[in-house]
Design a protein around this motif. Structure first.
Motif, short mmCIF file in Angstrom:
data_model
loop_
_atom_site.label_atom_id
_atom_site.label_comp_id
_atom_site.label_asym_id
_atom_site.label_seq_id
_atom_site.Cartn_x
_atom_site.Cartn_y
_atom_site.Cartn_z
N PRO A 260 3.57 62.87 18.10
CA PRO A 260 3.47 62.37 16.73
C PRO A 260 4.81 61.81 16.26
N ARG A 261 4.75 60.73 15.52
CA ARG A 261 5.98 60.11 15.02
C ARG A 261 5.73 59.48 13.65
N THR A 262 6.67 59.69 12.75
CA THR A 262 6.58 59.07 11.44
C THR A 262 7.15 57.65 11.51
N GLU A 263 6.40 56.71 11.00
CA GLU A 263 6.81 55.31 11.07
C GLU A 263 6.57 54.63 9.72
N SER A 264 7.49 53.77 9.34
CA SER A 264 7.33 52.99 8.12
C SER A 264 6.73 51.63 8.49
N VAL A 265 5.57 51.35 7.92
CA VAL A 265 4.85 50.11 8.22
C VAL A 265 4.81 49.24 6.96
N GLU A 266 5.19 47.98 7.11
CA GLU A 266 5.13 47.04 5.99
C GLU A 266 3.69 46.53 5.83
N ILE A 267 3.13 46.82 4.68
CA ILE A 267 1.76 46.41 4.39
C ILE A 267 1.78 45.18 3.48
N ARG A 268 1.21 44.10 3.95
CA ARG A 268 1.14 42.88 3.15
C ARG A 268 -0.10 42.92 2.26
N ILE A 269 0.12 42.93 0.97
CA ILE A 269 -0.97 42.92 0.00
C ILE A 269 -1.22 41.46 -0.40
N PRO A 270 -2.37 40.89 -0.07
CA PRO A 270 -2.63 39.49 -0.42
C PRO A 270 -2.88 39.34 -1.92
N PRO A 271 -2.59 38.18 -2.51
CA PRO A 271 -2.88 37.96 -3.93
C PRO A 271 -4.38 38.15 -4.19
N GLY A 272 -4.68 38.84 -5.31
CA GLY A 272 -6.08 39.05 -5.67
C GLY A 272 -6.68 40.33 -5.16
N ALA A 273 -5.88 41.19 -4.53
CA ALA A 273 -6.41 42.47 -4.06
C ALA A 273 -6.91 43.29 -5.25
N GLN A 274 -7.92 44.12 -5.01
CA GLN A 274 -8.45 44.95 -6.08
C GLN A 274 -8.81 46.33 -5.54
N THR A 275 -9.12 47.25 -6.43
CA THR A 275 -9.48 48.60 -6.01
C THR A 275 -10.64 48.54 -5.03
N GLY A 276 -10.47 49.20 -3.89
CA GLY A 276 -11.50 49.19 -2.86
C GLY A 276 -11.22 48.19 -1.75
N SER A 277 -10.26 47.28 -1.95
CA SER A 277 -9.91 46.33 -0.88
C SER A 277 -9.41 47.12 0.34
N ARG A 278 -9.84 46.69 1.52
CA ARG A 278 -9.47 47.40 2.75
C ARG A 278 -8.72 46.44 3.67
N LEU A 279 -7.50 46.83 4.00
CA LEU A 279 -6.62 45.99 4.80
C LEU A 279 -6.47 46.59 6.19
N PRO B 216 6.14 49.11 1.79
CA PRO B 216 6.32 49.98 2.95
C PRO B 216 5.50 51.26 2.80
N VAL B 217 4.81 51.64 3.85
CA VAL B 217 4.00 52.86 3.85
C VAL B 217 4.42 53.73 5.03
N ASN B 218 4.73 54.99 4.77
CA ASN B 218 5.09 55.92 5.84
C ASN B 218 3.82 56.56 6.39
N ILE B 219 3.61 56.41 7.69
CA ILE B 219 2.43 56.97 8.33
C ILE B 219 2.87 57.88 9.48
N ILE B 220 1.99 58.77 9.86
CA ILE B 220 2.22 59.62 11.04
C ILE B 220 1.19 59.22 12.08
N ARG B 221 1.67 58.74 13.22
CA ARG B 221 0.76 58.27 14.27
C ARG B 221 1.20 58.82 15.63
N GLN B 222 0.24 58.90 16.55
CA GLN B 222 0.53 59.33 17.91
C GLN B 222 1.04 58.14 18.72
N GLU B 223 2.23 58.31 19.30
CA GLU B 223 2.80 57.26 20.13
C GLU B 223 2.94 57.74 21.57
#
Length: 385
Positions: A232-251, A162-169
């Motif tokens: 602006p609203r703070t929202e918790s977004v579930e980020i799916r990390i695929p197997p094999g991710a590495q530093t620099g991977s962009r989702l 889970p990642v907390n983000i601030i986005r405009q809704e």
């Protein structure tokens, strides 16, 4: 002296004939490289990121890009700061208007002698002097960039974080319209015309009234969003990390960027991954590298030893006469790559350890070994010096 305007094409490293897709790709690549979250404390990277963002905001907007391409700058009020640069012939020094006069005359169905009217129309289009409120243009919401740090095993096995983000809704109170409804009043700034005049040297420009936006009327602004249509609203977004991710991977998480205006689609959320180091496993692409200590007798006589892998324990054969630093490959013991549909390998580097010599028997055995194999292991090096 006024600062030289930034070359937005140069800032993004694209040609002036670059397509919108090329501009977008160049922006994402540079934004990822210079993002402050990936360069903490680096003021140069932070300033570069601001320049890249400014360039993209203009070149990604057709209207802003058109004005920038034609006069070399973009400003909401016509000139940067509202007035032309001092001593620059009203800010148009070296600019050839003949093409625009000619094209404007033809575009309005006029002859060459009717060019001044067309010339005036161009400036009215640029600076909002049409006297009519421009129709609001739906604009896609901007993208968001966040950095996420995960541990070694989360990257190898994949996970959800889970990642907390601030986005405009879109504002729920006004539905994105920005007003609260009810009767509007005449704008006192422009007297209801929607235009105000501004002098630039000897030239007068009709500009869109900033207070009423060219409508000539003042609306009842929504109290929740202050007229912006978004909050602006703070929202918790579930980020799916695929197997094999590495530093620099962009989702990418579609639709989780800032909300668009007037019903346009929302932007996207981009997550850049940073993977923590492991105490002894090292990642090299899809391969896993590990340095493993072995005894002198194991290296000299050969044996089978247990080796830690990302799947658990596995057996590795050490042949007779193995030297320190020698590497062995364990097939399909690395990281799974979904794009290639295969796994990498594990590379084991053998580190031969000498036994402790705090007892006489060990020292005696080493002396006997020296008598049997007394050759100088550095002889080849000395022969080439």
């Amino acid at each position: 002296m006024p600062a030289k305007p930034q070359d937005h094409y140069e800032a993004l490293g694209v040609d002036r004939k670059a397509s919108p897709d090329d501009v977008r790709k160049a922006y994402r690549k540079l934004a990822r490289k210079h993002h402050p979250d990936l360069n903490p404390g680096d003021k140069t990277a932070e300033e570069k990121f601001k320049q890249i963002q400014e360039a993209y905001d203009i070149l990604n907007d057709p209207k802003k890009k058109q004005m920038y391409d034609q006069v070399g700058f973009y400003s909401e009020n016509g000139f940067p700061g509202g007035t032309p640069p001092p001593g620059s012939s009203h800010g148009f020094e070296g600019f050839d208007f003949s093409d625009f006069v000619h094209q404007a005359g033809r575009g309005a169905g006029a002859s060459e002698t009717g060019a001044p009217g067309g010339f005036r129309d161009i400036f009215n289009n640029w600076f909002g002097g049409s006297g009519k409120k421009p129709q609001p243009t739906p604009e896609r919401g901007s993208d968001l960039e966040y950095a996420l740090e995960i541990d070694f095993w989360q990257a190898i096995k994949g996970t959800q974080v889970p990642v907390n983000i601030i986005r405009q809704e879109v504002c729920a109170s006004c539905g994105g319209a920005g007003n609260a409804g009810g009767a509007s009043t005449t704008c006192p700034e422009c007297g209801g015309t929607g235009n105000v005049s501004q002098m630039a040297g000897a030239m007068r420009f009709n500009l869109t009234c900033n207070r009423c936006g060219g409508s000539g009327r003042l609306r009842n602004v929504c109290a929740a969003c202050q007229g912006d249509g978004r909050i602006p609203r703070t929202e918790s977004v579930e980020i799916r990390i695929p197997p094999g991710a590495q530093t620099g991977s962009r989702l990418r998480v579609g639709g989780k960027g800032n909300a668009g205006s007037f019903g346009a689609a929302a932007g996207d959320l981009y997550i850049t991954v940073r993977v923590e180091d492991h105490p002894f496993f090292r990642r090299n692409g899809d391969d896993i590298e590990i340095a493993l200590p072995v005894r002198v007798d194991e290296a000299g006589l050969g044996t089978k030893i247990e080796v830690p892998t990302i799947d658990g324990r596995a057996m590795l054969k050490i042949p007779q006469g193995t030297q320190s630093g020698q590497k062995f490959r364990m097939r399909d013991k690395g990281v799974f790559n979904a794009r290639k549909d295969r796994r990498g390998d594990q590379i084991v580097e053998v580190m031969v350890q000498t036994p402790p010599t705090n007892d006489e028997k060990t020292r005696e055995l080493l002396r006997e070994l020296a008598k049997i194999h007394g050759e100088d292991p550095r002889a080849e090096i000395w022969s080439k010096v």
